[in-house]
Design a protein around this motif. Structure first.
Motif, PDB file in Angstrom:
ATOM      1  N   ILE A 122     -13.354 -10.712  -9.154  1.00 51.63           N
ATOM      2  CA  ILE A 122     -12.359  -9.641  -9.676  1.00 51.63           C
ATOM      3  C   ILE A 122     -11.737  -9.787 -10.847  1.00 51.63           C
ATOM      4  O   ILE A 122     -10.932  -9.194 -11.328  1.00 51.63           O
ATOM      5  N   LYS A 137       2.120   8.438   1.070  1.00 49.08           N
ATOM      6  CA  LYS A 137       1.250   9.167   1.004  1.00 49.08           C
ATOM      7  C   LYS A 137       0.945  10.112   2.184  1.00 49.08           C
ATOM      8  O   LYS A 137       0.726  11.265   2.241  1.00 49.08           O
ATOM      9  N   SER A 175     -13.123  -0.729   0.638  1.00 44.88           N
ATOM     10  CA  SER A 175     -12.258   0.442   0.967  1.00 44.88           C
ATOM     11  C   SER A 175     -12.078   0.502   2.420  1.00 44.88           C
ATOM     12  O   SER A 175     -12.959   0.060   3.306  1.00 44.88           O
ATOM     13  N   SER A 198       0.871  -1.234   0.107  1.00 44.38           N
ATOM     14  CA  SER A 198       0.036   0.057   0.147  1.00 44.38           C
ATOM     15  C   SER A 198       0.823   1.214  -0.007  1.00 44.38           C
ATOM     16  O   SER A 198       1.871   1.267   0.697  1.00 44.38           O
TER      17      SER A 198
END
Ligand code: AMO
Length: 442
Positions: free
Chosen positions: A427, A197, A367, A192
């Protein structure tokens, strides 16, 4: 480039000579006429060849001899002829009367997959599977979805990041880490962009986003897990709580769904039988503990040892939200600290709970988001609390030692969103090239 006309543009083209290119989808040989359905990236058109006295059909190549009758499905051709609009033609109300057909590359006659082939077989032959109009649509609408998110971010002054995927340490859980040789030592594939970030916050960037690969050495074979997936991440400064992150998240999803509905809604309905709903805001929000009570009242007990919501619990709470609020999305909030990473901020009045959420869409988690702990002493204590060695995290803890605004963000799996939007069951169907514990090819 040749003068080829993209097939979807033929509808607006006047009757007259045209050239189109694509692959042969079907050949229908009748006594007096031959029909070829030709498909390109944009659609399909019918080519017609009235038979002359030659019963074998028109020879379009001598060496080796190819006739229209013998054209294998999948052969790429360029066709020239007279375009004619005719309402009676089922396929788009147009056809092209052939004057010439050039074989560009021939296909082997036996196609290795059929419409009823298993998903695994179809993935083995992914490039052929992707020729199906449904598959083509998946990637066109995914492009629209991502573009809408990007437009939102750009309009709201977010900065785009490309964080490294080679890491010196884990970014989520150690259990899911891919280790690779890195010169004399070891490196790990990024699970991730979490740490980097967040780094953009003390860097003074304010608002950031990234759409990029994430890797998880997760041996599960579920319909929602991949070992490599595209993660949509965003992180913002100066939040009061995770509520601000949820508001951003909602606005992004509304922008994405509205763009997809507007551009592809009719096609999605025709090919998937699904009406895309642009979600209304605010999305329902339910604290996790309350969600568990609601689910229990509906007759499903989330296993007691599980502080989390299990997949069945997610389905149950989604059903409740659909019945009660008519909504496909729900934010489950205030997860227990015991099951959240050390970097989630805990409640000021109850350290057992975090300022965090999971977003559930049609019964599946898409999420995770949270307010981050930005006070370094507390962050260090929380890391220790989770059995982590703060020394190993020193590079990350440094981000918090030189001034940092309160911040938060979320990560969202792109494939899960698209899968659920189209009502698909895996998916694998919406990932260009799926990667799982036993799939590295093609
Ligand atoms: P999390 O681990 O919950 O949170 O991941 C966020 C979202 O990424 C998707 N996802 C996956 N998709 C396919 N295959 C997988 N193996 C897989 N694992 C995760 C899911 C999931 O909800 N750093 C945090 C986010 C944050 O707090 O900003 C994180 O990665 O859709």
């Amino acid at each position: 480039m040749s003068e080829r006309i993209v097939i979807k543009n033929l509808a607006a083209h006047a009757d007259g000579p045209v050239t189109v290119s694509g692959w042969v989808e079907t050949v229908r040989d009748q006594k007096k006429v031959q029909f070829v359905v030709l498909r390109d990236e944009s659609g399909a058109v019918q080519l017609v060849n009235p038979r002359n006295s030659d019963a074998e059909g028109v020879v379009i190549a001598d060496e080796p001899a190819i006739t229209i009758s013998s054209l294998a499905q999948g052969t790429f051709v360029t066709a020239t002829g007279e375009l004619k609009h005719d309402e009676r033609v089922k396929l788009g109300g147009i056809e092209i009367k052939l004057s010439s057909l050039e074989v560009v590359t021939e296909a082997i006659a036996e196609t290795p997959i059929a419409s009823d082939s298993s998903i695994d077989k179809r993935l083995d032959w992914r490039f052929l599977d992707l020729r199906r109009p449904e598959q083509n649509l998946v990637f066109r609408l995914q492009t629209t979805f991502e573009h809408a998110l990007r437009s939102y971010w750009v309009e709201h002054d977010f900065i785009e990041l490309h964080t490294p995927k080679l890491m010196a340490s884990a970014s989520e859980s150690k259990a899911e880490l891919f280790e690779v040789d890195y010169f004399e030592g070891k490196a790990y594939l990024s699970q991730s962009p979490q740490f980097f970030k967040q780094m953009a916050q003390p860097a003074g960037f304010g608002k950031v986003f990234e759409v990029g690969p994430a890797f998880r050495a997760d041996p599960s074979f579920t319909s929602r897990h991949a070992t490599e997936f595209t993660s949509i991440d965003s992180e913002i400064s100066w939040i009061d709580s995770h509520e601000d992150v949820m508001r951003l998240h909602e606005e992004l999803l509304v922008a994405g769904f509205a763009a997809v509905k507007e551009k592809h809604g009719a096609e999605i309905e025709a090919l998937f039988g699904i009406e895309v709903t642009v979600p209304s805001t605010p999305f329902p929000r339910i604290p996790l503990a309350e969600a568990k009570r609601i689910v229990a009242e509906r007759g499903y007990e989330v296993p007691r040892h599980d502080d989390d919501m299990d997949p069945e619990g997610e389905r149950q709470i989604a059903a409740y939200v659909r019945e009660t609020f008519g909504h496909e999305f729900v934010f489950l909030t205030d997860y227990a600290s015991s099951i959240r990473p050390f970097y989630h901020m805990r409640h000021a009045d109850d350290a057992a709970l975090t300022n965090s959420y999971d977003l559930i869409f049609n019964g599946v988690e898409i999420s995770t988001g949270a307010q981050r702990e930005h006070r370094v002493e507390i962050l260090e204590a929380q890391a220790r609390d989770k059995g982590l060695d703060p020394e190993e995290l020193d590079f990350y803890l440094d981000f918090f030692r030189y001034g940092v605004p309160p911040h938060g963000g979320f990560g969202m799996g792109l494939a899960r969103v698209i899968m659920l939007m189209l009502g698909l069951s895996s998916i694998r169907e919406v990932t260009y090239l799926f990667r799982g514990p036993n799939r590295l090819l093609p």
